[in-house]
Design a protein around this motif. Structure first.
Motif, PDB file in Angstrom:
ATOM      1  N   UNK A  92      12.936  -7.478   9.114  1.00 54.44           N
ATOM      2  CA  UNK A  92      12.743  -6.382   8.163  1.00 54.44           C
ATOM      3  C   UNK A  92      12.039  -6.887   6.906  1.00 54.44           C
ATOM      4  N   UNK A  93      11.246  -6.010   6.288  1.00 56.39           N
ATOM      5  CA  UNK A  93      10.408  -6.422   5.165  1.00 56.39           C
ATOM      6  C   UNK A  93      11.233  -6.987   4.001  1.00 56.39           C
ATOM      7  N   UNK A 133       4.433  10.824  18.344  1.00 54.43           N
ATOM      8  CA  UNK A 133       5.092  10.292  19.534  1.00 54.43           C
ATOM      9  C   UNK A 133       5.122   8.778  19.529  1.00 54.43           C
ATOM     10  N   UNK A 134       4.142   8.187  18.888  1.00 56.94           N
ATOM     11  CA  UNK A 134       4.109   6.737  18.712  1.00 56.94           C
ATOM     12  C   UNK A 134       3.677   6.452  17.284  1.00 56.94           C
ATOM     13  N   UNK A 135       3.993   5.269  16.743  1.00 54.46           N
ATOM     14  CA  UNK A 135       3.631   4.986  15.344  1.00 54.46           C
ATOM     15  C   UNK A 135       2.119   5.002  15.125  1.00 54.46           C
ATOM     16  N   UNK A 136       1.681   5.783  14.160  1.00 52.95           N
ATOM     17  CA  UNK A 136       0.281   5.794  13.765  1.00 52.95           C
ATOM     18  C   UNK A 136       0.135   4.857  12.566  1.00 52.95           C
ATOM     19  N   UNK A 137      -0.265   3.621  12.857  1.00 52.63           N
ATOM     20  CA  UNK A 137      -0.260   2.544  11.860  1.00 52.63           C
ATOM     21  C   UNK A 137      -1.577   2.511  11.106  1.00 52.63           C
ATOM     22  N   UNK A 138      -1.495   2.560   9.779  1.00 49.17           N
ATOM     23  CA  UNK A 138      -2.684   2.506   8.940  1.00 49.17           C
ATOM     24  C   UNK A 138      -2.974   1.079   8.474  1.00 49.17           C
ATOM     25  N   UNK A 139      -1.942   0.245   8.428  1.00 52.01           N
ATOM     26  CA  UNK A 139      -2.102  -1.138   7.988  1.00 52.01           C
ATOM     27  C   UNK A 139      -0.759  -1.770   7.707  1.00 52.01           C
ATOM     28  N   UNK A 140      -0.790  -3.029   7.281  1.00 54.96           N
ATOM     29  CA  UNK A 140       0.433  -3.819   7.099  1.00 54.96           C
ATOM     30  C   UNK A 140       0.492  -4.363   5.670  1.00 54.96           C
ATOM     31  N   UNK A 141       1.510  -3.981   4.926  1.00 60.62           N
ATOM     32  CA  UNK A 141       1.650  -4.435   3.540  1.00 60.62           C
ATOM     33  C   UNK A 141       1.945  -5.929   3.434  1.00 60.62           C
ATOM     34  N   UNK A 142       2.432  -6.523   4.494  1.00 57.95           N
ATOM     35  CA  UNK A 142       2.739  -7.946   4.435  1.00 57.95           C
ATOM     36  C   UNK A 142       1.477  -8.803   4.450  1.00 57.95           C
ATOM     37  N   UNK A 143       0.350  -8.207   4.854  1.00 53.76           N
ATOM     38  CA  UNK A 143      -0.894  -8.969   4.929  1.00 53.76           C
ATOM     39  C   UNK A 143      -2.027  -8.389   4.093  1.00 53.76           C
ATOM     40  N   UNK A 144      -1.894  -7.123   3.636  1.00 52.20           N
ATOM     41  CA  UNK A 144      -2.979  -6.482   2.895  1.00 52.20           C
ATOM     42  C   UNK A 144      -2.437  -5.733   1.678  1.00 52.20           C
ATOM     43  N   UNK A 145      -3.285  -5.536   0.689  1.00 46.38           N
ATOM     44  CA  UNK A 145      -2.937  -4.698  -0.458  1.00 46.38           C
ATOM     45  C   UNK A 145      -2.978  -3.233  -0.049  1.00 46.38           C
ATOM     46  N   UNK A 191       9.184  -2.979   9.095  1.00 45.36           N
ATOM     47  CA  UNK A 191       8.402  -4.216   9.185  1.00 45.36           C
ATOM     48  C   UNK A 191       7.310  -4.281   8.120  1.00 45.36           C
ATOM     49  N   UNK A 192       7.240  -3.244   7.274  1.00 44.91           N
ATOM     50  CA  UNK A 192       6.266  -3.255   6.188  1.00 44.91           C
ATOM     51  C   UNK A 192       4.944  -2.608   6.524  1.00 44.91           C
ATOM     52  N   UNK A 193       4.879  -1.922   7.665  1.00 45.83           N
ATOM     53  CA  UNK A 193       3.631  -1.265   8.048  1.00 45.83           C
ATOM     54  C   UNK A 193       3.543   0.119   7.404  1.00 45.83           C
ATOM     55  N   UNK A 194       2.339   0.522   7.025  1.00 44.34           N
ATOM     56  CA  UNK A 194       2.087   1.856   6.492  1.00 44.34           C
ATOM     57  C   UNK A 194       1.816   2.798   7.662  1.00 44.34           C
ATOM     58  N   UNK A 195       2.611   3.879   7.731  1.00 51.86           N
ATOM     59  CA  UNK A 195       2.450   4.886   8.772  1.00 51.86           C
ATOM     60  C   UNK A 195       2.086   6.223   8.143  1.00 51.86           C
ATOM     61  N   UNK A 196       1.401   7.055   8.907  1.00 55.79           N
ATOM     62  CA  UNK A 196       1.056   8.384   8.392  1.00 55.79           C
ATOM     63  C   UNK A 196       2.300   9.245   8.260  1.00 55.79           C
ATOM     64  N   UNK A 197       3.181   9.201   9.281  1.00 54.27           N
ATOM     65  CA  UNK A 197       4.337  10.092   9.295  1.00 54.27           C
ATOM     66  C   UNK A 197       5.389   9.539  10.243  1.00 54.27           C
ATOM     67  N   UNK A 198       6.479  10.272  10.376  1.00 58.87           N
ATOM     68  CA  UNK A 198       7.530   9.883  11.320  1.00 58.87           C
ATOM     69  C   UNK A 198       7.677  10.899  12.448  1.00 58.87           C
ATOM     70  N   UNK A 199       6.685  11.765  12.610  1.00 60.69           N
ATOM     71  CA  UNK A 199       6.777  12.821  13.602  1.00 60.69           C
ATOM     72  C   UNK A 199       5.941  12.595  14.843  1.00 60.69           C
ATOM     73  N   UNK A 252      10.333   5.240   2.476  1.00 62.18           N
ATOM     74  CA  UNK A 252      10.472   3.845   2.882  1.00 62.18           C
ATOM     75  C   UNK A 252      11.624   3.745   3.869  1.00 62.18           C
ATOM     76  N   UNK A 253      11.283   3.461   5.118  1.00 63.47           N
ATOM     77  CA  UNK A 253      12.299   3.293   6.163  1.00 63.47           C
ATOM     78  C   UNK A 253      12.781   1.850   6.074  1.00 63.47           C
ATOM     79  N   UNK A 254      13.939   1.645   5.492  1.00 61.98           N
ATOM     80  CA  UNK A 254      14.410   0.291   5.203  1.00 61.98           C
ATOM     81  C   UNK A 254      14.859  -0.457   6.450  1.00 61.98           C
ATOM     82  N   UNK A 255      15.409   0.268   7.426  1.00 60.62           N
ATOM     83  CA  UNK A 255      15.954  -0.350   8.632  1.00 60.62           C
ATOM     84  C   UNK A 255      16.144   0.723   9.697  1.00 60.62           C
ATOM     85  N   UNK A 256      16.188   0.292  10.950  1.00 56.43           N
ATOM     86  CA  UNK A 256      16.591   1.193  12.028  1.00 56.43           C
ATOM     87  C   UNK A 256      18.029   0.908  12.462  1.00 56.43           C
ATOM     88  N   UNK A 257      18.687  -0.034  11.774  1.00 58.27           N
ATOM     89  CA  UNK A 257      20.107  -0.260  12.032  1.00 58.27           C
ATOM     90  C   UNK A 257      20.909   0.910  11.458  1.00 58.27           C
TER      91      UNK A 257
END
Length: 331
Positions: free
Chosen positions: A30-31, A258-270, A248-256, A5-10
């Motif tokens: 932030x989520x 080149x750009x975020x690979x977004x699977x979905x958003x926890x703020x709007x979906x289960x 921001x609460x988005x589910x990503x595959x990984x942190x490696x 869980x990446x809590x912040x980029x600060x």
């Protein structure tokens, strides 16, 4: 599965190999900790990371939610905010804590851009140890600058009987870096091979920590292969065996990537809606096609767990080789 869980980029540090501090998230965006309730229970490991997680004023609420989801909750921090870290550890005494350092004092503070950073890190470690917190230690990112301090840090952590974990520089959206590069591969390889041998011949008093050192040797072999531009020891299953939650609460595959690979958003979906969605399947296809060969804890440890016989055989084989005075062999 495992989750980070990446809590912040600060971040209060100004690390040279990671520029998240130049691209901080806005606190109001932030989520909220309550969306983490959607993460399934029974996670093998949950890592709380950043940026610097201690900059979240609601971190104790985040820890409270995630502590119910796993038997192994880990906090990654630079250790600067000693009192706050100790307070969390006293409330959650089974928490795992890894404190990032990049070398001995002078070098650490230069690389991390944090005045008296090593002093704060060591004080935090010692206070946690004095409070009886068991799973604590340092973590380092192997680079051209700090390779000379790698064995010294291992000696220090072994003497203190605390953990010592390693990674190396990567380039991705997460670090806002695309030019991290290790130049003197010959020197780095020579030192890392010595370090791998030290791990396989671990002299730690605690038997559990000795065994962990043996398998940490395998992790470092994977790091060395990545540095040399070789193929991963074990296939990556990011987005299947592990995932990330971004600030921001988005589910990503990984942190490696080149750009975020977004699977979905926890703020709007289960979570289940996201995990079994077409967007998630598209991301998994990207993972299968990925050629970056990253070797980071978030994907290497789950792969080792899934195919445990591979690192086990390598450890046994190379401990026998070393006992006869032979050099270690690759995977």
């Amino acid at each position: 599965m495992e989750c980070a869980v990446i809590t912040t980029y600060r971040c209060n540090a100004h690390c040279q190999m990671c520029l998240s501090w130049k691209h901080p998230t806005v606190e109001s965006e932030e989520f909220s900790p309550d969306i983490l309730e959607k993460i399934p229970r029974g996670m093998k490991r949950l890592n709380i990371t950043g940026g610097e997680p201690l900059l979240r004023r609601d971190l104790i609420d985040i820890v409270s939610v995630l502590n119910k989801k796993t038997k192994r909750l880990e906090l990654s921090t630079n250790g600067y905010y000693t009192d706050r870290i100790v307070q969390i550890a006293e409330r959650f005494p089974h928490i795992t804590i890894r404190i990032s350092v990049e070398g001995l004092p002078q070098l650490n503070d230069k690389v991390r851009g944090l005045k008296n950073g090593f002093d704060h890190a060591l004080r935090t470690l010692l206070k946690l140890k004095n409070r009886g917190i068991k799973d604590i230690g340092f973590a380092t990112v192997i680079s051209q600058q700090n390779i000379k301090d790698l064995l010294a840090l291992y000696t220090l952590t072994s003497g203190l009987e605390v953990e010592f974990s390693q990674s190396t520089m990567h380039n991705s959206f997460y670090f806002h870096k695309y030019d991290n590069k290790l130049e003197d591969i010959v020197t780095i390889k020579a030192t890392m091979l010595k370090f791998i041998e030290r791990l396989l011949n671990s002299q730690r008093r605690d038997s559990k920590m000795r065994v962990k050192d043996w398998f940490r040797a395998y992790i470092n072999l994977g790091l060395l292969r990545f540095i040399e531009g070789k193929k991963r020891l074990l296939a990556c299953r990011a987005g299947t065996d592990s995932f990330f939650v971004d600030p921001r609460g988005r589910i990503l595959a990984c942190n490696g990537s080149s750009e975020p690979w977004v699977m979905g958003d926890l703020s709007t979906h289960d979570f289940n809606q996201i995990w079994h969605s077409e967007e998630a399947e598209q991301v998994r296809r990207l993972v299968r096609e990925c050629k970056k060969n990253c070797w980071m804890t978030g994907t290497s440890v789950p792969a080792m767990r899934r195919r445990f016989w591979h690192p086990l055989f390598w450890v046994l084989r190379n401990k026998i080789r070393l006992s006869f005075g032979n050099k270690i062999v690759d995977g």
